[in-house]
Design an enzyme around this catalytic site. Sequence first.
Site, PDB file in Angstrom:
ATOM      1  N   CYS A 111       0.811  -1.232   0.000  1.00  0.00           N
ATOM      2  CA  CYS A 111       0.000   0.000   0.000  1.00  0.00           C
ATOM      3  C   CYS A 111       0.838   1.273   0.000  1.00  0.00           C
ATOM      4  O   CYS A 111       0.304   2.363  -0.212  1.00  0.00           O
ATOM      5  CB  CYS A 111      -0.962  -0.003   1.181  1.00  0.00           C
ATOM      6  SG  CYS A 111      -1.951  -1.493   1.262  1.00  0.00           S
ATOM      7  N   HIS A 251      -3.433   7.078   2.050  1.00  0.00           N
ATOM      8  CA  HIS A 251      -3.854   5.758   1.589  1.00  0.00           C
ATOM      9  C   HIS A 251      -5.204   5.428   2.231  1.00  0.00           C
ATOM     10  O   HIS A 251      -5.381   5.572   3.442  1.00  0.00           O
ATOM     11  CB  HIS A 251      -2.808   4.716   1.985  1.00  0.00           C
ATOM     12  CG  HIS A 251      -3.296   3.320   1.847  1.00  0.00           C
ATOM     13  ND1 HIS A 251      -3.942   2.868   0.720  1.00  0.00           N
ATOM     14  CD2 HIS A 251      -3.270   2.273   2.713  1.00  0.00           C
ATOM     15  CE1 HIS A 251      -4.290   1.601   0.887  1.00  0.00           C
ATOM     16  NE2 HIS A 251      -3.899   1.212   2.084  1.00  0.00           N
ATOM     17  N   ASN A 281     -10.352  -0.498  -0.128  1.00  0.00           N
ATOM     18  CA  ASN A 281      -8.898  -0.340  -0.055  1.00  0.00           C
ATOM     19  C   ASN A 281      -8.296  -0.896  -1.352  1.00  0.00           C
ATOM     20  O   ASN A 281      -8.347  -2.097  -1.594  1.00  0.00           O
ATOM     21  CB  ASN A 281      -8.380  -1.107   1.167  1.00  0.00           C
ATOM     22  CG  ASN A 281      -6.865  -1.058   1.307  1.00  0.00           C
ATOM     23  OD1 ASN A 281      -6.165  -0.642   0.391  1.00  0.00           O
ATOM     24  ND2 ASN A 281      -6.375  -1.497   2.451  1.00  0.00           N
TER      25      ASN A 281
HETATM   26  N1  ACO Z   1     -18.472  -8.949   9.257  1.00  0.00           N
HETATM   27  C1  ACO Z   1     -18.937  -9.215  10.486  1.00  0.00           C
HETATM   28  N2  ACO Z   1     -18.136  -9.561  11.518  1.00  0.00           N
HETATM   29  C2  ACO Z   1     -16.817  -9.639  11.267  1.00  0.00           C
HETATM   30  C3  ACO Z   1     -16.270  -9.381   9.998  1.00  0.00           C
HETATM   31  C4  ACO Z   1     -17.147  -9.016   8.960  1.00  0.00           C
HETATM   32  N3  ACO Z   1     -16.746  -8.741   7.721  1.00  0.00           N
HETATM   33  N4  ACO Z   1     -14.936  -9.533  10.071  1.00  0.00           N
HETATM   34  C5  ACO Z   1     -14.640  -9.871  11.340  1.00  0.00           C
HETATM   35  N5  ACO Z   1     -15.770  -9.935  12.064  1.00  0.00           N
HETATM   36  C6  ACO Z   1     -15.954 -10.274  13.467  1.00  0.00           C
HETATM   37  C7  ACO Z   1     -14.779 -11.026  14.037  1.00  0.00           C
HETATM   38  O1  ACO Z   1     -14.884 -12.396  13.771  1.00  0.00           O
HETATM   39  C8  ACO Z   1     -14.911 -10.723  15.506  1.00  0.00           C
HETATM   40  O2  ACO Z   1     -15.912 -11.556  16.053  1.00  0.00           O
HETATM   41  P1  ACO Z   1     -15.744 -12.169  17.535  1.00  0.00           P
HETATM   42  O3  ACO Z   1     -15.694 -10.958  18.450  1.00  0.00           O
HETATM   43  O4  ACO Z   1     -16.972 -12.994  17.687  1.00  0.00           O
HETATM   44  O5  ACO Z   1     -14.467 -12.926  17.510  1.00  0.00           O
HETATM   45  C9  ACO Z   1     -15.457  -9.295  15.527  1.00  0.00           C
HETATM   46  O6  ACO Z   1     -16.008  -9.069  14.218  1.00  0.00           O
HETATM   47  C10 ACO Z   1     -14.399  -8.263  15.787  1.00  0.00           C
HETATM   48  O7  ACO Z   1     -13.297  -8.549  14.966  1.00  0.00           O
HETATM   49  P2  ACO Z   1     -12.028  -7.673  14.960  1.00  0.00           P
HETATM   50  O8  ACO Z   1     -11.037  -8.189  13.981  1.00  0.00           O
HETATM   51  O9  ACO Z   1     -11.595  -7.448  16.369  1.00  0.00           O
HETATM   52  O10 ACO Z   1     -12.659  -6.327  14.393  1.00  0.00           O
HETATM   53  P3  ACO Z   1     -12.045  -4.909  14.448  1.00  0.00           P
HETATM   54  O11 ACO Z   1     -12.938  -4.030  15.183  1.00  0.00           O
HETATM   55  O12 ACO Z   1     -10.590  -4.946  14.816  1.00  0.00           O
HETATM   56  O13 ACO Z   1     -12.135  -4.508  12.924  1.00  0.00           O
HETATM   57  C11 ACO Z   1     -10.662  -4.295  11.054  1.00  0.00           C
HETATM   58  C12 ACO Z   1     -11.431  -5.243  11.936  1.00  0.00           C
HETATM   59  C13 ACO Z   1     -11.647  -3.390  10.349  1.00  0.00           C
HETATM   60  C14 ACO Z   1      -9.882  -5.069  10.018  1.00  0.00           C
HETATM   61  C15 ACO Z   1      -9.727  -3.474  11.980  1.00  0.00           C
HETATM   62  O14 ACO Z   1      -8.878  -4.322  12.714  1.00  0.00           O
HETATM   63  C16 ACO Z   1      -8.903  -2.492  11.252  1.00  0.00           C
HETATM   64  O15 ACO Z   1      -9.358  -1.436  10.898  1.00  0.00           O
HETATM   65  N6  ACO Z   1      -7.628  -2.800  11.034  1.00  0.00           N
HETATM   66  C17 ACO Z   1      -6.755  -2.026  10.239  1.00  0.00           C
HETATM   67  C18 ACO Z   1      -6.295  -2.862   9.142  1.00  0.00           C
HETATM   68  C19 ACO Z   1      -6.731  -2.406   7.812  1.00  0.00           C
HETATM   69  O16 ACO Z   1      -7.432  -1.465   7.595  1.00  0.00           O
HETATM   70  N7  ACO Z   1      -6.232  -3.121   6.872  1.00  0.00           N
HETATM   71  C20 ACO Z   1      -6.420  -2.833   5.531  1.00  0.00           C
HETATM   72  C21 ACO Z   1      -5.345  -3.460   4.765  1.00  0.00           C
HETATM   73  S1  ACO Z   1      -3.794  -2.977   5.251  1.00  0.00           S
HETATM   74  C22 ACO Z   1      -3.443  -1.530   4.617  1.00  0.00           C
HETATM   75  O17 ACO Z   1      -4.005  -1.134   3.659  1.00  0.00           O
HETATM   76  C23 ACO Z   1      -2.432  -0.719   5.313  1.00  0.00           C
END
Ligand code: ACO
Length: 324
Positions: A111, A251, A281
Amino acid sequence: MAITIKGTGSSLPKKVLTNFDLEKMVDTSDAWIRERTGMSERHIAENETVASLATEAAKKALADAGKDAADVDMIIVATCTGEVMVPSTACKVQAEIGADNAVAFDINSACSGFLFALQTAGAYIASGMHKNALVIGAEVLSSIINWEDRSTCVLFGDGAGAVFVENCEEEGRGILSMAQGSSGSKGGVLYFRKREADPDKEDEYEGKDAFVHMNGAEVYKFAVRQVPECIEKALADAGVKAADVDLFVLHQANIRIIEAISKRLGAGMEHFPVNIDKTGNTSSASIPLLLDELNRSGRIKAGDTVVLSGFGGGLTYGACVMKW
Ligand code: ACO
């Protein structure tokens, strides 16, 4: 010698995949995706390829800059999803647009790819070796997504953006400063394989498939700490205060990351344009896609102070400050 962006272009696949479409594919909901990521829909390549998207974006950037393909000295494509490893996507673009006088090569920095490609073009041009470049970010991330994994398949989209840059003689114009860095020891936080690995061979990466693997929480922590630091370094080098920046073009990974960075820099969200709701993304394509939108809509104007910042797999990060 500074470089300045003379033209922008972009290309998105025709097919749109909405959160409601994803609800039918995996156990997720429109509300979950919008709340956690800011995304409503993304474009998914069907007949398009990384090379065809990159080519269309490049042609538009050249037209916007009023240049012919024969004028191009250098083509750099940032991508981590090219159809083939050799030849490079940049060489394919060169052939498609007929830029026979250019040197063409790819950069893979996930990215951060577009930022690193732009900085590479800047360094070449500053050295006097080349006078201009087409810098392109292009991805078909849908080709490396596990469409049964709800934790990653909702996050990504496909597309390409391009800029035409050239040397700028005017003092205080163009790119004023550049900062970049890598944390290779954190590579396991976000990775994908190009193909199936040998199941008997141990390595640091879990899972032997060719899909995106991500520790979302770790990526989030990295981004909200490292990116503001990197931007502050670039601002200090340029002698510019965060309060004087018109637009921060970041980004488009996740709206929460952008909001956290806005808070840390003490600059309001009105200075952080976003298009993540419509594109998801798109990795190295996200910054030039957004730049093209801002340029064509007139939201970005001559004389504006603009910060670009990319961050992602590697882990890698970069920023530059420019006077548009
Ligand atoms: N729909 C519904 N529920 C979901 C989904 C989905 N698509 N994906 C995960 N869950 C569930 C999980 O299983 C978990 O359930 P549980 O509590 O029963 O175990 C719950 O939602 C919470 O999951 P987390 O992974 O803790 O969710 P979080 O609030 O951290 O959000 C996310 C996930 C959006 C990926 C977050 O961690 C984030 O913003 N991370 C940054 C990474 C990012 O943006 N990456 C993009 C690519 S990298 C880059 O471009 C730099």
